[in-house]
Design a protein around this motif. Structure first.
Motif, short mmCIF file in Angstrom:
data_model
loop_
_atom_site.label_atom_id
_atom_site.label_comp_id
_atom_site.label_asym_id
_atom_site.label_seq_id
_atom_site.Cartn_x
_atom_site.Cartn_y
_atom_site.Cartn_z
N VAL A 122 66.19 3.24 98.74
CA VAL A 122 64.55 3.68 99.63
C VAL A 122 64.53 5.19 99.46
O VAL A 122 65.34 5.86 100.10
CB VAL A 122 64.67 3.04 101.12
CG1 VAL A 122 63.23 3.84 101.64
CG2 VAL A 122 64.53 1.73 101.06
N ASN A 123 63.36 5.84 98.78
CA ASN A 123 63.32 7.10 98.80
C ASN A 123 62.62 7.74 100.12
O ASN A 123 61.65 7.07 100.73
CB ASN A 123 62.37 7.42 97.65
CG ASN A 123 62.29 9.06 97.47
OD1 ASN A 123 63.22 9.77 97.41
ND2 ASN A 123 61.14 9.48 97.60
N ILE A 124 63.32 8.75 100.71
CA ILE A 124 62.53 9.39 101.86
C ILE A 124 61.95 10.62 101.68
O ILE A 124 62.13 11.51 100.84
CB ILE A 124 64.01 9.99 102.67
CG1 ILE A 124 65.07 8.75 103.01
CG2 ILE A 124 63.46 10.53 104.09
CD1 ILE A 124 66.05 9.40 103.46
N ILE A 127 61.07 13.84 106.76
CA ILE A 127 62.15 13.75 107.97
C ILE A 127 61.73 14.48 109.00
O ILE A 127 61.36 15.64 108.81
CB ILE A 127 63.42 14.07 107.39
CG1 ILE A 127 63.93 13.38 106.11
CG2 ILE A 127 64.48 14.10 108.53
CD1 ILE A 127 65.35 13.70 105.37
N VAL B 22 64.12 20.78 96.61
CA VAL B 22 65.03 19.73 96.21
C VAL B 22 64.35 18.46 95.69
O VAL B 22 63.21 18.10 95.95
CB VAL B 22 65.55 19.31 97.57
CG1 VAL B 22 66.46 18.07 97.61
CG2 VAL B 22 65.99 20.59 98.38
N PRO B 23 64.98 17.88 94.56
CA PRO B 23 64.19 16.68 93.69
C PRO B 23 64.07 15.63 94.72
O PRO B 23 65.09 15.25 95.56
CB PRO B 23 65.35 16.33 92.82
CG PRO B 23 66.40 17.43 92.81
CD PRO B 23 66.21 18.37 93.95
N ASN B 24 62.90 15.02 94.99
CA ASN B 24 62.45 13.87 95.61
C ASN B 24 62.98 12.52 95.04
O ASN B 24 62.08 11.78 94.53
CB ASN B 24 61.21 13.96 96.09
CG ASN B 24 60.77 13.13 96.95
OD1 ASN B 24 61.34 12.53 97.77
ND2 ASN B 24 59.18 12.53 97.01
N LYS B 25 64.48 12.22 95.18
CA LYS B 25 64.65 10.93 94.54
C LYS B 25 65.76 10.51 95.59
O LYS B 25 66.44 11.27 96.46
CB LYS B 25 65.06 11.08 93.21
CG LYS B 25 66.04 12.27 93.05
CD LYS B 25 66.17 11.99 91.31
CE LYS B 25 66.89 13.30 90.73
NZ LYS B 25 68.14 13.23 90.80
N PRO B 26 66.05 9.16 95.75
CA PRO B 26 66.89 8.70 96.82
C PRO B 26 68.14 9.19 96.57
O PRO B 26 68.54 9.33 95.64
CB PRO B 26 66.83 7.21 96.50
CG PRO B 26 65.48 6.89 95.70
CD PRO B 26 65.29 8.28 95.06
N GLY B 27 68.89 9.26 97.69
CA GLY B 27 70.38 9.66 97.82
C GLY B 27 70.56 11.24 98.12
O GLY B 27 71.82 11.44 98.27
N ILE B 28 69.53 12.13 97.93
CA ILE B 28 69.65 13.48 97.99
C ILE B 28 69.91 13.88 99.37
O ILE B 28 70.88 14.68 99.64
CB ILE B 28 68.36 14.09 97.23
CG1 ILE B 28 68.27 13.61 95.90
CG2 ILE B 28 68.66 15.57 97.46
CD1 ILE B 28 69.25 14.56 94.74
N ALA B 29 69.00 13.41 100.07
CA ALA B 29 69.41 13.73 101.71
C ALA B 29 70.55 13.19 102.26
O ALA B 29 71.31 13.96 102.75
CB ALA B 29 68.18 13.04 102.50
N ALA B 30 71.12 12.14 101.61
CA ALA B 30 72.54 11.55 102.19
C ALA B 30 73.29 12.60 101.88
O ALA B 30 74.34 13.12 102.49
CB ALA B 30 72.54 10.29 101.80
N GLN B 48 61.80 17.70 106.84
CA GLN B 48 61.83 17.90 105.54
C GLN B 48 60.25 17.45 105.01
O GLN B 48 59.48 16.45 105.73
CB GLN B 48 62.53 16.64 104.87
CG GLN B 48 62.04 16.50 103.40
CD GLN B 48 63.03 15.41 102.84
OE1 GLN B 48 64.37 15.63 102.64
NE2 GLN B 48 62.77 14.33 102.21
N ALA B 57 60.97 18.31 97.65
CA ALA B 57 60.83 18.48 98.80
C ALA B 57 61.45 20.00 99.54
O ALA B 57 62.40 20.37 98.73
CB ALA B 57 61.55 17.27 99.72
N ILE B 59 63.57 21.11 102.64
CA ILE B 59 64.40 20.52 103.54
C ILE B 59 64.96 21.72 104.38
O ILE B 59 65.65 22.51 103.88
CB ILE B 59 65.74 19.76 103.37
CG1 ILE B 59 65.06 18.82 102.12
CG2 ILE B 59 66.24 19.11 104.24
CD1 ILE B 59 66.36 17.88 101.64
C1 LIG Z 1 64.34 14.82 99.28
C2 LIG Z 1 65.47 13.60 99.67
O1 LIG Z 1 64.97 13.38 101.14
C3 LIG Z 1 64.96 12.52 99.01
N1 LIG Z 1 63.93 11.95 98.84
C4 LIG Z 1 66.33 11.52 99.44
O2 LIG Z 1 65.14 10.14 99.59
O3 LIG Z 1 67.23 11.45 99.74
#
Ligand SMILES: C[C@@H](O)[C@H](N)C(=O)O
Ligand SMILES: C[C@@H](O)[C@H](N)C(=O)O
Lengths: 158, 158
Positions: A122-124, A127, B22-30, B48, B57, B59
């Motif tokens: 799931v893309n965030i 936040i 920051v690239p907006n794809k899943p896993g980056i924030a984590a 964010q 994004a 952050i």
């Molecule tokens: C940028 C960052 O939040 C990313 N979209 C993610 O889901 O981890």
């Protein structure tokens, strides 16, 4: 030590508006949200980040889907009046939140939430954190999946 | 109808770090916040905003002044690893918050807070809202003035 995360909530049918490159000087946020209120738009959350060495800010707010068109029209008037680069709209948004207590002092909680969502692919988008609520904006289509993922991640589905 | 805003708080000696583009794809924030936790940095708020049609994004997170250097070093490692444009630091930050109940449904409350700060010529850097707390990051030097301004604006100094 009590249970930190007590529940997960999902708020559907939201629209996200972001005002990009807003000049970072006093009075601008006040002007923007007075204008938004004048258009009778009900705002859910407001998120603002300053960058480029404090020169500009991106200001994002969420509204109901029903208010989306009005919110964008409002944003575009402000872009001309105040002078900033761009208004963007995403009409396909839901907000998933974990609700708890003392979440700030449990530094791992936000990371745990982001990790769970990431493993569920799931893309965030946005936040927004406080001691009591950590909210993530996500695509509407991911809402149910995100809710179940977080229930499981925080052991809330027993 | 009860009193909506119940109090104002000021948290001093904060540093603000923002990761830009920051690239907006899943896993980056984590990945980012797992790395921050690994550096033993205690994070106050995370904000964010996604923009450029969802491609990137910004952050932002706040830490204690004592953790500022470590947080920037951490951000710069992540900029190389993940590949994003820029890390910025402001070591001169305080957070002023209004605390209340049901503030979302009282749409004017956020606008009233921004207006009071604007009349006091206090610049608002970051904004972060929920039903219970609306927080603004401001310059450390404006802390006391902002606190008094908001007490007065919400009739809390009687
Ligand atoms: C940028 C960052 O939040 C990313 N979209 C993610 O889901 O981890
Ligand atoms: C960008 C906007 O928040 C501005 N800094 C203000 O204080 O109004």
């Amino acid at each position: 030590e009590g249970i930190v995360v007590r529940g997960v909530t999902l708020k559907r049918d939201l629209a996200r508006v972001v005002l990009i490159g807003v000049p970072n000087k006093p009075g601008i946020a006040a002007r923007i949200f007075a204008h938004v209120a004048k258009h009778k738009i009900v705002v859910d959350d407001i998120i603002q980040n300053v960058y480029d060495q404090g020169q500009v800010a991106n200001i994002s707010f969420t509204t109901s889907l029903g208010d989306a068109k009005e919110a964008v029209a409002c944003g575009e008037e402000l872009a001309k009046e105040i002078g900033f680069k761009q208004v963007e709209l995403d009409e396909n948004v839901a907000k998933v939140s974990i609700v708890g207590i003392g979440m700030k002092t449990h530094t791992g909680v936000a990371a745990q939430m982001f990790n769970a969502l990431s493993e569920a692919k799931v893309n965030i988008q946005n936040i927004n954190t406080s001691e009591i609520v950590i909210s993530c904006l996500i695509d509407q289509k991911d809402g149910e999946h995100a809710l179940q993922t977080l229930h499981a991640a925080f052991d809330l589905d027993k």
